[in-house]
Design a protein around this motif. Structure first.
Motif, short mmCIF file in Angstrom:
data_model
loop_
_atom_site.label_atom_id
_atom_site.label_comp_id
_atom_site.label_asym_id
_atom_site.label_seq_id
_atom_site.Cartn_x
_atom_site.Cartn_y
_atom_site.Cartn_z
N GLY A 1 127.04 66.47 62.33
CA GLY A 1 126.56 66.29 63.69
C GLY A 1 127.46 66.94 64.73
N GLY A 2 127.16 66.67 65.98
CA GLY A 2 127.93 67.24 67.09
C GLY A 2 128.60 66.14 67.89
N ASP A 3 129.08 66.51 69.08
CA ASP A 3 129.83 65.56 69.91
C ASP A 3 128.93 64.52 70.58
N THR A 4 127.66 64.84 70.73
CA THR A 4 126.74 63.87 71.34
C THR A 4 125.60 63.60 70.37
N ARG A 5 124.91 62.48 70.62
CA ARG A 5 123.76 62.15 69.77
C ARG A 5 122.73 63.28 69.81
N GLN A 6 122.52 63.79 71.03
CA GLN A 6 121.55 64.88 71.23
C GLN A 6 121.89 66.08 70.31
N GLN A 7 123.18 66.43 70.28
CA GLN A 7 123.59 67.56 69.42
C GLN A 7 123.39 67.22 67.94
N SER A 8 123.66 65.98 67.59
CA SER A 8 123.48 65.58 66.18
C SER A 8 122.02 65.67 65.78
N VAL A 9 121.13 65.25 66.67
CA VAL A 9 119.69 65.34 66.36
C VAL A 9 119.29 66.80 66.16
N PHE B 1 117.55 45.69 66.51
CA PHE B 1 118.49 45.99 67.60
C PHE B 1 119.58 46.94 67.10
N LYS B 2 120.24 47.60 68.04
CA LYS B 2 121.31 48.54 67.67
C LYS B 2 122.66 47.82 67.69
N ILE B 3 123.37 47.92 66.60
CA ILE B 3 124.72 47.34 66.54
C ILE B 3 125.62 48.21 67.42
N ILE C 1 118.24 60.50 60.22
CA ILE C 1 119.06 59.32 60.53
C ILE C 1 120.38 59.83 61.09
N VAL C 2 120.59 59.56 62.38
CA VAL C 2 121.83 60.06 63.00
C VAL C 2 122.96 59.07 62.78
N ALA C 3 124.01 59.56 62.13
CA ALA C 3 125.13 58.70 61.72
C ALA C 3 126.46 59.42 61.96
N ALA C 4 126.52 60.23 63.02
CA ALA C 4 127.74 61.01 63.25
C ALA C 4 128.60 60.45 64.37
N GLY C 5 128.22 59.29 64.90
CA GLY C 5 128.98 58.70 66.01
C GLY C 5 130.29 58.10 65.52
N ARG C 6 131.13 57.73 66.47
CA ARG C 6 132.46 57.20 66.15
C ARG C 6 132.56 55.69 66.29
N GLY C 7 131.56 55.07 66.92
CA GLY C 7 131.59 53.62 67.06
C GLY C 7 132.73 53.10 67.91
N HIS C 8 133.02 53.78 69.00
CA HIS C 8 134.15 53.37 69.85
C HIS C 8 134.00 51.96 70.38
N ARG C 9 132.78 51.58 70.75
CA ARG C 9 132.60 50.26 71.37
C ARG C 9 132.79 49.12 70.39
N VAL C 10 132.48 49.34 69.12
CA VAL C 10 132.78 48.30 68.12
C VAL C 10 134.29 48.22 67.91
N HIS D 1 115.99 58.23 63.87
CA HIS D 1 116.45 56.83 63.87
C HIS D 1 117.97 56.74 63.93
N ASP D 2 118.46 55.70 64.61
CA ASP D 2 119.90 55.42 64.68
C ASP D 2 120.36 54.74 63.39
N ALA D 3 121.41 55.26 62.78
CA ALA D 3 121.99 54.59 61.60
C ALA D 3 122.39 53.16 61.93
N ALA D 4 122.73 52.92 63.20
CA ALA D 4 123.24 51.62 63.62
C ALA D 4 122.14 50.57 63.84
N ARG D 5 120.92 50.85 63.35
CA ARG D 5 119.81 49.87 63.41
C ARG D 5 119.36 49.56 61.98
N PRO E 1 134.01 54.07 61.44
CA PRO E 1 132.80 54.16 62.27
C PRO E 1 131.83 53.06 61.82
N LYS E 2 131.14 52.45 62.78
CA LYS E 2 130.37 51.22 62.48
C LYS E 2 129.34 51.37 61.37
N GLN E 3 128.77 52.58 61.20
CA GLN E 3 127.71 52.75 60.19
C GLN E 3 128.24 52.60 58.76
N1 CTP Z 1 125.41 59.41 66.94
C1 CTP Z 1 125.49 60.66 66.30
N2 CTP Z 1 126.29 61.63 66.83
C2 CTP Z 1 126.98 61.41 67.95
C3 CTP Z 1 126.88 60.17 68.62
C4 CTP Z 1 126.08 59.18 68.09
O1 CTP Z 1 124.88 60.85 65.25
N3 CTP Z 1 127.76 62.37 68.42
C5 CTP Z 1 124.60 58.35 66.33
C6 CTP Z 1 125.43 57.12 65.98
O2 CTP Z 1 126.05 57.30 64.69
C7 CTP Z 1 124.43 55.99 66.03
C8 CTP Z 1 123.38 56.49 67.04
O3 CTP Z 1 123.64 57.88 67.25
O4 CTP Z 1 123.81 55.74 64.79
C9 CTP Z 1 123.43 55.71 68.33
O5 CTP Z 1 124.67 55.94 68.99
P1 CTP Z 1 125.72 54.81 69.43
O6 CTP Z 1 125.16 53.46 69.21
O7 CTP Z 1 126.23 55.19 70.76
O8 CTP Z 1 126.87 55.00 68.30
P2 CTP Z 1 128.33 55.58 68.50
O9 CTP Z 1 128.28 56.78 69.37
O10 CTP Z 1 128.91 55.72 67.14
O11 CTP Z 1 129.07 54.37 69.23
P3 CTP Z 1 129.97 54.42 70.57
O12 CTP Z 1 129.09 55.05 71.63
O13 CTP Z 1 130.33 53.01 70.83
O14 CTP Z 1 131.16 55.30 70.23
#
Ligand code: CTP
Ligand code: MG
Length: 227
Positions: free
Chosen positions: A76-84, A205-207, A7-16, A102-106, A21-23
């Protein structure tokens, strides 16, 4: 058959654009991540759950997840790909046969849907849930329309996407320098892996935006009163 989940949950949720972070934002009083994790914990065929979090979020994570039966989180890393990739590296020593990513945001993923995806992955090796495109899709250049895309050849991608572990681990290592690959299916595609579609779920759906949060609160309230 050993089945693992990332479960990738390392994003920052900038768009929310919230304070957290949205998760970690609440849905009906519980963090979004807790709802997401709970769905996977309800599936008995899953052996391992690996969360991937941001190093700054450890306190938030502890509050959200506490002592649920998960592997310790990895960063995680700076991108989703790196976090996976971080999640896959951590799971490698457990040698799972299948991994769901899976995305934490679902948080509306259902245990039944997870089971269907696991069954399809056992059969096909690489699986993605998709939804049809219902709106007409236009090609644009600046402010002008340059064409209409045949939507019957398009699909909307969801998660969890599921793969034989060794296949997707190898594919991620091989494509780590290729950006941007915004989902794991794209990583598989880049390595010539044939990915099979299964029907996705509208609810899953993805929040992504503040508006999505309001919709999610409403849906979760409904879901909890339906049970
Ligand atoms: N994610 C992650 N590591 C990152 C970027 C994203 O683990 N470096 C995760 C997010 O936590 C999310 C999922 O990948 O559960 C889908 O990404 P997204 O919806 O883009 O979330 P965020 O990157 O947090 O949001 P935003 O792009 O608005 O900043
Ligand atoms: Mg993002």
């Amino acid at each position: 058959m050993k089945v693992a989940v990332i479960i990738v949950a390392a994003g920052r949720g900038h768009r929310v654009g919230a304070d957290l972070p949205k998760q970690y934002l609440p849905l009906c009083g519980k963090p979004i991540l807790q709802h997401t994790v709970a769905a996977f914990l309800k599936v008995p065929t899953i052996n391992l759950i690996q969360t991937v979090i941001h190093a700054n979020d450890q306190a938030l994570y502890e509050t959200a997840i506490g002592n649920l039966d998960l592997l310790p989180p990895v960063f995680g890393g700076d991108t989703r790909q790196q976090s996976v990739i971080r999640g896959l590296e951590s799971l490698a020593m457990h040698e799972p046969d299948l991994v769901l990513i899976h995305d934490a945001a679902r948080p509306f993923i259902s245990p039944r849907h997870i089971e269907d995806i696991i069954a399809a992955a056992e059969e096909h090796g690489a699986v993605i849930p998709t939804l049809p495109v219902v709106n007409t899709v236009k090609q644009i250049s600046g402010q002008h329309i340059t064409g209409t895309i045949d939507r019957s050849s398009l699909a909307r991608a969801q998660t969890p996407q599921a793969f034989r572990f060794k296949l997707i681990y190898m594919a991620h290592l091989r494509t780590a320098a290729t950006t941007p690959l915004t989902d794991d299916c794209a990583v598989a595609e880049a390595c010539g892996i044939r990915v099979t579609t299964v029907p996705g779920e509208d609810r899953n759906f993805k929040i992504t935006t503040a508006g999505d949060l309001m919709k999610a609160e409403h849906m979760m309230k409904q879901q909890l009163t339906d049970i």
